[in-house]
Design a protein around this motif. Structure first.
Motif, PDB file in Angstrom:
ATOM      1  N   HIS A  63    -111.929  30.239-130.833  1.00 29.39           N
ATOM      2  CA  HIS A  63    -111.087  30.291-132.243  1.00 29.39           C
ATOM      3  C   HIS A  63    -109.853  29.093-132.161  1.00 29.39           C
ATOM      4  CE1 HIS A  63    -113.270  33.598-133.459  1.00 29.39           C
ATOM      5  NE2 HIS A  63    -113.029  34.179-132.194  1.00 29.39           N
ATOM      6  N   HIS A 122    -117.275  32.014-126.433  1.00 29.20           N
ATOM      7  CA  HIS A 122    -115.862  32.216-126.468  1.00 29.20           C
ATOM      8  C   HIS A 122    -115.417  32.373-124.866  1.00 29.20           C
ATOM      9  CE1 HIS A 122    -115.084  32.437-130.926  1.00 29.20           C
ATOM     10  NE2 HIS A 122    -116.458  32.902-130.877  1.00 29.20           N
ATOM     11  N   GLU A 181    -114.044  26.850-133.373  1.00 29.91           N
ATOM     12  CA  GLU A 181    -114.356  27.789-134.251  1.00 29.91           C
ATOM     13  C   GLU A 181    -113.262  27.944-135.184  1.00 29.91           C
ATOM     14  OE1 GLU A 181    -115.975  31.682-133.501  1.00 29.91           O
ATOM     15  OE2 GLU A 181    -116.796  31.866-135.479  1.00 29.91           O
ATOM     16  N   HIS A 203    -122.791  29.202-129.472  1.00 27.67           N
ATOM     17  CA  HIS A 203    -121.616  29.724-130.037  1.00 27.67           C
ATOM     18  C   HIS A 203    -121.135  30.863-128.712  1.00 27.67           C
ATOM     19  CE1 HIS A 203    -119.690  32.112-133.660  1.00 27.67           C
ATOM     20  NE2 HIS A 203    -118.911  32.132-132.723  1.00 27.67           N
ATOM     21  N   HIS A 241    -118.432  37.098-126.292  1.00 23.94           N
ATOM     22  CA  HIS A 241    -116.718  37.202-125.995  1.00 23.94           C
ATOM     23  C   HIS A 241    -116.723  37.883-124.757  1.00 23.94           C
ATOM     24  CE1 HIS A 241    -116.307  36.564-130.382  1.00 23.94           C
ATOM     25  NE2 HIS A 241    -115.144  36.367-130.072  1.00 23.94           N
ATOM     26  N   ASP A 253    -122.404  34.327-129.980  1.00 25.19           N
ATOM     27  CA  ASP A 253    -121.207  34.635-130.126  1.00 25.19           C
ATOM     28  C   ASP A 253    -120.389  35.711-129.139  1.00 25.19           C
ATOM     29  OD1 ASP A 253    -118.674  34.545-131.527  1.00 25.19           O
ATOM     30  OD2 ASP A 253    -119.553  35.580-133.563  1.00 25.19           O
TER      31      ASP A 253
HETATM   32 ZN   LIG Z   1    -117.091  33.115-132.557  1.00 22.00          ZN
END
Ligand SMILES: [Zn+2]
Ligand SMILES: [Zn+2]
Length: 288
Positions: free
Chosen positions: A40, A10, A65, A8, A245, A243
């Motif tokens: 995303h 980004h 995602e 996961h 970023h 996740d």
């Molecule tokens: Zn995410």
């Protein structure tokens, strides 16, 4: 030697701050054997991430995602091993990107009504991607000196029930799962511990959900254990990721969640099994 993955991540193709190459170089620093890029509502970063992974000797899993909803609750669905050339996936993600851009214009219009002098073009220039989101507006507000921090931007303007809140268009969770399957991917419910709508999980399983993201940077050990139990009960795949970023939230999260590689192997095995089943149904139908 145990191998680990982060499924996961980004990049700046959505609201992360790293380029796909930077994501990969951080993964390499943390000794990851495999990674998935899950921007995303887009798969644009996957080609570059795949190339960087090949050069770094890291296994790459194409991902995205998708934002969806079930019974009024916003949910995120991770699509893994999707075909990044699938025409319908490309068309649908292009549509979601358009929706995101229109939402930014509406958010900025509401900010202007609240006497905050921000221009949508400033947000687009800063975002520099087709899938802009609220974090980009927050960054633009900080950059313009209108807020002192990203948290302040969300607290004062961007959160639900704040002056610049604009609801997001979402497809149903069942449609998101169907789209991921259409693109030959595996559909995984992202960070259920952040949403806590466990009651929607059985319906999603009926709609074809393949897995649950049990390990996530914001899941406590007990939350992870709870979702491991659910995954077991519904015969779902187990995935996990940071996740990350990039520098968005102050510090990069990559390296904080290390998914044992066996889960990647199970994900791939299930995808291969499905492809084989579909192949045999096709040839069966073809011979009729
Ligand atoms: Zn995410
Ligand atoms: Zn998410």
């Amino acid at each position: 030697m145990t191998m680990f993955a982060d499924l996961h991540l980004h990049s700046h193709f959505s609201d992360g701050t790293y380029s796909p190459e930077e994501v990969v170089s951080h993964a390499q620093k943390h000794g990851l054997a495999a990674l998935a890029l899950t921007d995303h509502d887009t798969i644009e970063g996957c080609v570059r991430a795949a190339q960087a992974c090949a050069a770094a000797g890291i296994e790459f899993i194409a991902g995205t995602e998708l934002t969806a909803e079930q019974e009024g609750n916003e949910l995120h669905l991770l699509g893994y091993l999707v075909d990044i050339d699938n025409p319908r996936l490309l068309a649908e993600t292009a549509k979601f990107q358009m929706v995101r851009q229109n939402r930014i214009r509406e958010i900025v219009a509401r900010l202007n009504q609240a006497k905050v002098a921000l221009d949508a073009e400033e947000v687009f220039a800063l975002a520099n991607c087709r899938a802009p989101g609220r974090p980009h507006v927050a960054r633009a507000l900080v950059q313009a000196g209108l807020c002192s921090s990203l948290d302040e931007a969300f607290e004062r303007f961007l959160r639900r029930n704040r002056p610049a809140w604009v609801p997001k268009f979402k497809m149903s969770a069942a449609d998101a799962i169907e789209l991921i399957h259409h693109a030959r991917g595996m559909a995984v419910l992202a960070h259920p511990g952040l949403n806590r709508f466990d009651e929607v999980i059985p319906d999603m399983v009926d709609a074809g959900l393949d897995g649950i993201e049990c390990f996530h940077s914001k899941h406590s050990t007990s939350t992870a254990e709870h979702y491991l139990e659910l995954a077991d009960r519904f015969h779902l795949l187990v995935t996990g990721g940071s996740d990350c970023h990039g520098m968005n939230k102050g510090k990069p999260l990559i390296g904080t969640v290390k998914l044992p590689y066996q889960h990647v192997a199970q994900l791939k095995a299930r995808a291969a099994r499905r492809a084989a089943e579909e192949g045999s149904t096709r040839s069966l139908n073809g011979s009729q």
